[in-house]
Write a protein that holds these residues in place. Structure first.
Motif, short mmCIF file in Angstrom:
data_model
loop_
_atom_site.label_atom_id
_atom_site.label_comp_id
_atom_site.label_asym_id
_atom_site.label_seq_id
_atom_site.Cartn_x
_atom_site.Cartn_y
_atom_site.Cartn_z
N LEU A 3 2.78 -2.05 -2.33
CA LEU A 3 2.53 -1.73 -3.92
C LEU A 3 1.19 -1.11 -3.89
CD1 LEU A 3 4.73 -4.21 -5.93
CD2 LEU A 3 4.99 -1.44 -5.15
N TYR A 4 0.42 -1.59 -3.25
CA TYR A 4 -1.18 -1.42 -3.31
C TYR A 4 -1.70 -0.35 -2.65
CZ TYR A 4 -5.82 -0.84 -2.47
OH TYR A 4 -7.65 -0.75 -2.25
N TRP A 5 -0.51 0.36 -1.79
CA TRP A 5 -0.93 1.09 -1.44
C TRP A 5 -0.15 2.55 -1.41
CZ3 TRP A 5 -0.15 -1.38 4.55
CH2 TRP A 5 -1.40 -1.81 4.94
N LEU A 6 1.42 2.43 -2.25
CA LEU A 6 1.75 2.79 -3.23
C LEU A 6 0.65 3.36 -3.85
CD1 LEU A 6 4.48 4.22 -2.57
CD2 LEU A 6 5.33 2.91 -3.96
N PHE A 7 0.27 2.33 -4.47
CA PHE A 7 -0.59 3.08 -5.41
C PHE A 7 -1.62 3.93 -5.29
CE2 PHE A 7 -4.42 2.48 -8.36
CZ PHE A 7 -3.70 2.94 -9.42
N ALA A 8 -1.90 4.32 -4.35
CA ALA A 8 -3.10 4.46 -4.20
C ALA A 8 -2.66 5.39 -3.53
CB ALA A 8 -3.65 3.57 -2.04
N TYR A 9 -2.01 6.02 -2.80
CA TYR A 9 -1.21 7.41 -2.65
C TYR A 9 -0.80 8.30 -3.84
CZ TYR A 9 1.16 11.68 -0.74
OH TYR A 9 2.38 12.32 -0.98
N ILE A 78 -7.43 -4.14 4.99
CA ILE A 78 -6.37 -3.43 3.58
C ILE A 78 -6.66 -2.42 2.76
CG2 ILE A 78 -4.56 -3.91 1.25
CD1 ILE A 78 -4.30 -6.17 3.12
N LEU A 79 -8.07 -2.73 1.94
CA LEU A 79 -8.76 -1.82 1.00
C LEU A 79 -9.00 -0.75 1.13
CD1 LEU A 79 -11.80 -2.63 -0.95
CD2 LEU A 79 -11.70 -0.46 0.41
N LEU A 80 -9.60 -0.79 2.99
CA LEU A 80 -9.87 0.59 3.77
C LEU A 80 -8.67 1.93 3.94
CD1 LEU A 80 -12.43 -0.54 5.94
CD2 LEU A 80 -12.53 1.06 3.94
N VAL A 81 -8.21 1.61 4.02
CA VAL A 81 -6.35 1.91 4.47
C VAL A 81 -6.07 2.42 2.72
CG1 VAL A 81 -4.24 1.85 4.82
CG2 VAL A 81 -5.40 0.57 6.35
N GLY A 82 -6.47 1.27 1.82
CA GLY A 82 -6.26 2.46 0.78
C GLY A 82 -6.45 3.47 0.35
N ILE A 83 -8.51 3.37 0.75
CA ILE A 83 -9.05 4.80 0.91
C ILE A 83 -8.35 5.77 1.60
CG2 ILE A 83 -11.39 5.65 0.82
CD1 ILE A 83 -12.95 3.20 0.44
N ILE A 87 -7.05 9.13 -0.88
CA ILE A 87 -7.52 10.52 0.30
C ILE A 87 -6.40 11.33 1.07
CG2 ILE A 87 -8.54 11.67 2.16
CD1 ILE A 87 -10.69 9.12 2.04
N LEU A 88 -5.20 11.10 1.76
CA LEU A 88 -4.00 11.97 1.99
C LEU A 88 -3.59 12.09 0.99
CD1 LEU A 88 -2.87 9.16 4.92
CD2 LEU A 88 -3.78 11.77 4.76
N GLY A 89 -3.77 11.22 -0.23
CA GLY A 89 -2.81 11.83 -1.27
C GLY A 89 -2.76 12.50 -2.27
#
Length: 190
Positions: A3-9, A78-83, A87-89
């Motif tokens: 969910l964190y990664w989805l939110f990041a995108y 996990i945080l860096l994948v979020g960044i 960026i991809l988003g």
């Protein structure tokens, strides 16, 4: 974590340049200047105010991703994948038909919130490279090479350094046309 990664995108999809030009200039940034929704094009259209507001808004997206991850105690990886996903988003926002910016502001906001000691390294790298090349694009992108090296010497994990290299590859790929254009101009001058 998912969910964190989805939110990041999807946070990355919130395009400050699009909103700033729509609210201040009452127009669609994608139909003006370069058509890019980033800070540089917002600056072309609205001047310094457009550039600064867009840069800060996009940088805030990266910073928020880091602050949320730190609040929940997520690992650096996990945080860096979020960044990376933010960026991809930003580069390929589904909400704007995959027509986004270049991701630099979001990256800067995220990476310096992640590790503030990178600020003087990035600035010093930029200034040194700019002295020799006289190109903001190359100096900025070139200074980013120092980031994974610095993280390594600050004793971040190898995986964190590799993820950071992956983020840089995404940024360089997003800037490939600018890089080709600058190189061809340099070759013509030689």
């Amino acid at each position: 974590m998912f969910l964190y990664w989805l939110f990041a995108y999807f946070l990355g999809n919130m395009m400050t340049g699009f909103l700033v030009v729509r609210l201040i200039g009452n127009d669609d940034i994608r139909k003006q200047g370069s058509g890019n929704v980033g800070a540089r094009n917002a600056g072309r259209i609205l001047g310094k105010k457009g550039f600064i507001l867009t840069f800060l808004g996009d940088a805030l997206k990266g910073a928020l991703i880091v602050l949320i991850a730190k609040y929940f105690g997520f690992a650096d990886e996990i945080l860096l994948v979020g960044i990376a996903l933010a960026i991809l988003g930003h580069i390929k926002p589904i909400l704007l038909g995959f027509q986004g910016g270049k991701g630099i502001s979001t990256f800067i906001g995220g990476i310096i919130t992640f590790e503030p000691l990178l600020i003087p390294i990035i600035i010093a790298g930029f200034l040194v490279i700019y002295l020799f090349i006289k190109s903001f694009t190359f100096a900025g992108l070139g200074s980013f090479v120092l980031i994974p090296i610095t993280l390594y010497f600050l004793h971040y994990s190898n995986i964190s350094c590799i993820i950071t290299i992956g983020i840089l590859i995404i940024l360089y790929f997003a800037h490939r046309e600018n890089i080709k254009e600058r190189l061809s101009k340099h070759e013509r001058k030689s």
